[in-house]
Design a protein around this motif. Sequence first.
Motif, PDB file in Angstrom:
ATOM      1  N   THR A   1       3.492  21.290 -18.449  1.00  0.00           N
ATOM      2  CA  THR A   1       4.475  21.356 -17.372  1.00  0.00           C
ATOM      3  C   THR A   1       5.177  20.012 -17.218  1.00  0.00           C
ATOM      4  O   THR A   1       4.622  18.973 -17.573  1.00  0.00           O
ATOM      5  CB  THR A   1       3.796  21.729 -16.038  1.00  0.00           C
ATOM      6  N   SER A   2       6.388  20.050 -16.693  1.00  0.00           N
ATOM      7  CA  SER A   2       7.125  18.812 -16.398  1.00  0.00           C
ATOM      8  C   SER A   2       7.403  18.685 -14.903  1.00  0.00           C
ATOM      9  O   SER A   2       8.223  17.876 -14.481  1.00  0.00           O
ATOM     10  CB  SER A   2       8.446  18.787 -17.175  1.00  0.00           C
ATOM     11  N   SER A   3       6.695  19.473 -14.112  1.00  0.00           N
ATOM     12  CA  SER A   3       6.971  19.552 -12.674  1.00  0.00           C
ATOM     13  C   SER A   3       6.700  18.246 -11.933  1.00  0.00           C
ATOM     14  O   SER A   3       7.338  17.955 -10.919  1.00  0.00           O
ATOM     15  CB  SER A   3       6.133  20.670 -12.049  1.00  0.00           C
ATOM     16  N   PHE A   4       5.763  17.455 -12.428  1.00  0.00           N
ATOM     17  CA  PHE A   4       5.373  16.244 -11.708  1.00  0.00           C
ATOM     18  C   PHE A   4       6.488  15.201 -11.719  1.00  0.00           C
ATOM     19  O   PHE A   4       6.589  14.382 -10.808  1.00  0.00           O
ATOM     20  CB  PHE A   4       4.096  15.668 -12.322  1.00  0.00           C
ATOM     21  N   LYS A   5       7.328  15.237 -12.741  1.00  0.00           N
ATOM     22  CA  LYS A   5       8.433  14.280 -12.829  1.00  0.00           C
ATOM     23  C   LYS A   5       9.378  14.431 -11.641  1.00  0.00           C
ATOM     24  O   LYS A   5       9.894  13.441 -11.108  1.00  0.00           O
ATOM     25  CB  LYS A   5       9.189  14.476 -14.139  1.00  0.00           C
ATOM     26  N   GLU A   6       9.596  15.659 -11.211  1.00  0.00           N
ATOM     27  CA  GLU A   6      10.461  15.902 -10.053  1.00  0.00           C
ATOM     28  C   GLU A   6       9.852  15.302  -8.792  1.00  0.00           C
ATOM     29  O   GLU A   6      10.560  14.765  -7.936  1.00  0.00           O
ATOM     30  CB  GLU A   6      10.675  17.405  -9.878  1.00  0.00           C
ATOM     31  N   LYS A   7       8.525  15.390  -8.691  1.00  0.00           N
ATOM     32  CA  LYS A   7       7.834  14.843  -7.523  1.00  0.00           C
ATOM     33  C   LYS A   7       7.990  13.331  -7.449  1.00  0.00           C
ATOM     34  O   LYS A   7       8.156  12.757  -6.366  1.00  0.00           O
ATOM     35  CB  LYS A   7       6.354  15.222  -7.587  1.00  0.00           C
ATOM     36  N   ILE A   8       7.959  12.672  -8.613  1.00  0.00           N
ATOM     37  CA  ILE A   8       8.072  11.215  -8.661  1.00  0.00           C
ATOM     38  C   ILE A   8       9.529  10.778  -8.571  1.00  0.00           C
ATOM     39  O   ILE A   8       9.842   9.699  -8.072  1.00  0.00           O
ATOM     40  CB  ILE A   8       7.420  10.670  -9.955  1.00  0.00           C
ATOM     41  N   GLY A   9      10.419  11.621  -9.054  1.00  0.00           N
ATOM     42  CA  GLY A   9      11.838  11.303  -8.970  1.00  0.00           C
ATOM     43  C   GLY A   9      12.361  10.498 -10.140  1.00  0.00           C
ATOM     44  O   GLY A   9      13.259   9.661  -9.973  1.00  0.00           O
ATOM     45  N   GLY A  10      11.818  10.744 -11.326  1.00  0.00           N
ATOM     46  CA  GLY A  10      12.300  10.043 -12.517  1.00  0.00           C
ATOM     47  C   GLY A  10      11.181   9.763 -13.496  1.00  0.00           C
ATOM     48  O   GLY A  10      10.033  10.179 -13.309  1.00  0.00           O
ATOM     49  N   ASP A  11      11.517   9.047 -14.577  1.00  0.00           N
ATOM     50  CA  ASP A  11      10.524   8.710 -15.593  1.00  0.00           C
ATOM     51  C   ASP A  11       9.458   7.772 -15.026  1.00  0.00           C
ATOM     52  O   ASP A  11       9.744   6.929 -14.165  1.00  0.00           O
ATOM     53  CB  ASP A  11      11.195   8.029 -16.787  1.00  0.00           C
ATOM     54  N   TYR A  12       8.252   7.925 -15.541  1.00  0.00           N
ATOM     55  CA  TYR A  12       7.161   7.051 -15.107  1.00  0.00           C
ATOM     56  C   TYR A  12       6.098   6.972 -16.191  1.00  0.00           C
ATOM     57  O   TYR A  12       5.995   7.842 -17.064  1.00  0.00           O
ATOM     58  CB  TYR A  12       6.527   7.564 -13.809  1.00  0.00           C
ATOM     59  N   VAL A  13       5.318   5.899 -16.151  1.00  0.00           N
ATOM     60  CA  VAL A  13       4.099   5.806 -16.949  1.00  0.00           C
ATOM     61  C   VAL A  13       2.926   5.915 -15.985  1.00  0.00           C
ATOM     62  O   VAL A  13       3.066   5.680 -14.779  1.00  0.00           O
ATOM     63  CB  VAL A  13       4.036   4.508 -17.773  1.00  0.00           C
ATOM     64  N   LEU A  14       1.762   6.258 -16.511  1.00  0.00           N
ATOM     65  CA  LEU A  14       0.662   6.694 -15.651  1.00  0.00           C
ATOM     66  C   LEU A  14      -0.617   5.902 -15.890  1.00  0.00           C
ATOM     67  O   LEU A  14      -1.033   5.694 -17.034  1.00  0.00           O
ATOM     68  CB  LEU A  14       0.396   8.181 -15.912  1.00  0.00           C
ATOM     69  N   TYR A  15      -1.225   5.476 -14.802  1.00  0.00           N
ATOM     70  CA  TYR A  15      -2.574   4.898 -14.818  1.00  0.00           C
ATOM     71  C   TYR A  15      -3.510   5.878 -14.129  1.00  0.00           C
ATOM     72  O   TYR A  15      -3.208   6.378 -13.043  1.00  0.00           O
ATOM     73  CB  TYR A  15      -2.605   3.554 -14.079  1.00  0.00           C
ATOM     74  N   ILE A  16      -4.671   6.145 -14.752  1.00  0.00           N
ATOM     75  CA  ILE A  16      -5.695   6.993 -14.143  1.00  0.00           C
ATOM     76  C   ILE A  16      -7.012   6.235 -14.173  1.00  0.00           C
ATOM     77  O   ILE A  16      -7.449   5.774 -15.229  1.00  0.00           O
ATOM     78  CB  ILE A  16      -5.862   8.325 -14.901  1.00  0.00           C
ATOM     79  N   GLY A  17      -7.653   6.103 -13.021  1.00  0.00           N
ATOM     80  CA  GLY A  17      -8.943   5.420 -12.984  1.00  0.00           C
ATOM     81  C   GLY A  17      -9.182   4.768 -11.640  1.00  0.00           C
ATOM     82  O   GLY A  17      -8.344   4.827 -10.736  1.00  0.00           O
ATOM     83  N   ARG A  18     -10.339   4.148 -11.516  1.00  0.00           N
ATOM     84  CA  ARG A  18     -10.654   3.435 -10.280  1.00  0.00           C
ATOM     85  C   ARG A  18      -9.678   2.285 -10.070  1.00  0.00           C
ATOM     86  O   ARG A  18      -9.270   1.623 -11.026  1.00  0.00           O
ATOM     87  CB  ARG A  18     -12.081   2.876 -10.336  1.00  0.00           C
ATOM     88  N   LEU A  19      -9.319   2.055  -8.822  1.00  0.00           N
ATOM     89  CA  LEU A  19      -8.485   0.902  -8.490  1.00  0.00           C
ATOM     90  C   LEU A  19      -9.403  -0.306  -8.371  1.00  0.00           C
ATOM     91  O   LEU A  19     -10.021  -0.547  -7.335  1.00  0.00           O
ATOM     92  CB  LEU A  19      -7.726   1.158  -7.183  1.00  0.00           C
TER      93      LEU A  19
ATOM     94  N   CYS B   1       5.870   1.019  -7.874  1.00  0.00           N
ATOM     95  CA  CYS B   1       4.454   1.381  -8.013  1.00  0.00           C
ATOM     96  C   CYS B   1       4.083   2.437  -6.972  1.00  0.00           C
ATOM     97  O   CYS B   1       4.206   2.204  -5.769  1.00  0.00           O
ATOM     98  CB  CYS B   1       3.571   0.150  -7.847  1.00  0.00           C
ATOM     99  N   ILE B   2       3.625   3.576  -7.447  1.00  0.00           N
ATOM    100  CA  ILE B   2       3.281   4.698  -6.570  1.00  0.00           C
ATOM    101  C   ILE B   2       1.780   4.953  -6.670  1.00  0.00           C
ATOM    102  O   ILE B   2       1.262   5.247  -7.751  1.00  0.00           O
ATOM    103  CB  ILE B   2       4.063   5.963  -6.974  1.00  0.00           C
ATOM    104  N   PHE B   3       1.076   4.837  -5.552  1.00  0.00           N
ATOM    105  CA  PHE B   3      -0.381   5.000  -5.522  1.00  0.00           C
ATOM    106  C   PHE B   3      -0.727   6.343  -4.885  1.00  0.00           C
ATOM    107  O   PHE B   3      -0.296   6.637  -3.773  1.00  0.00           O
ATOM    108  CB  PHE B   3      -1.024   3.857  -4.738  1.00  0.00           C
ATOM    109  N   MET B   4      -1.525   7.141  -5.595  1.00  0.00           N
ATOM    110  CA  MET B   4      -1.793   8.506  -5.142  1.00  0.00           C
ATOM    111  C   MET B   4      -3.260   8.786  -4.852  1.00  0.00           C
ATOM    112  O   MET B   4      -3.626   9.909  -4.521  1.00  0.00           O
ATOM    113  CB  MET B   4      -1.275   9.499  -6.184  1.00  0.00           C
TER     114      MET B   4
END
Length: 356
Positions: free
Chosen positions: A180-198, A242-245
Amino acid sequence: MEKGEKIIHVVHSFYPVVGGIEKAVYEVAKRQSKKYDVTIITSSQVPNGKDDLHVVRIRSVRPFGMPDLTIPLIIPDLSEAKVVHYHSQNSFFSYRILSKHDNNVFTIMALNSLKSHPNPVIKILSPIYSQILIKRVLKYSKRLIVKNERDKVMLEEIYGKESYIIPDGVDDMFFTVPKTSSFKEKIGGDYVLYIGRLHPLKGVNVLIKASKKINSKVVFIGPGDVNKYEKIAQKEGVKDKCIFMNYVDDLTKIAAIDSSKAVIIPSISDYVEAFSIVLSEAWSREKTVIASSVGSLPYRISNGIDGILVRPNDPEILAETVNQVVENDINLGKEGRRKVLNWDNVTEMLEKVYEE
């Protein structure tokens, strides 16, 4: 092994704490419990959760709040178990409970990695601490398991010990859910992704600094002190980039991976990359991964073939590499997917080791 025989997992941290070791023990134990009598022995320092497994939290203390230093105040009787499977040779909790059982199995994780810890006290004391623990582990363990080639080679070259490589897996949905590409709309453009503990050792600070020169947004998914890192992003002048989720469920994580231009693993220490389930999850979705050359990562990633390795703790190089991947639409994830196992595969591999 016969159906109904007892397996005990000893681990200093478990659900609802979120992390690689917690995930691995849970997924394996859940599958083993369909056939065997499985118990998880963990620390009372672990919060109570909605346990769907038999979890025993024994009274413990945790000096300086460090999970690896968890000290059990009660040593449980493990004599009825067919197999006792301990996790992490850096864990004082496992070290103290380890007994002369006939069928001890020990998973070695990030061997000799404490010497790369950025905390100067830990770095100085690590040779003594690590050697005391590993000596007992090697003496009383009938079989040794590692998650990657790095630890296997080190066990052979330094200690003359053989081991079995059994990597972590991923949930089946990472292979089966439609892209799916639905998450791009939620962010509002291109992004790179970090997943893990902060966490600083995970390189979150490095990625925030790198985002100044990254030509897209950076999304951070994972548990931790979001307010702290939002303040760091604001101080660096990149709060809007930077978007923190915080923590998300697996379906949301999959959507975030699918819509991203790349997944970034910017860790700065061997200690926190014993395997990297995030790498496997990204690969399972055929996504390009840019990762620091620490821990197991350079042993798992073939640079330029199924991922890209960068020098750790270097925001400039990281930003430059990310921009090259995004601007040239580089996709190396398909090659990486071939290396990924699911948790059923992993559980079957473990059972064979238990039976040998």
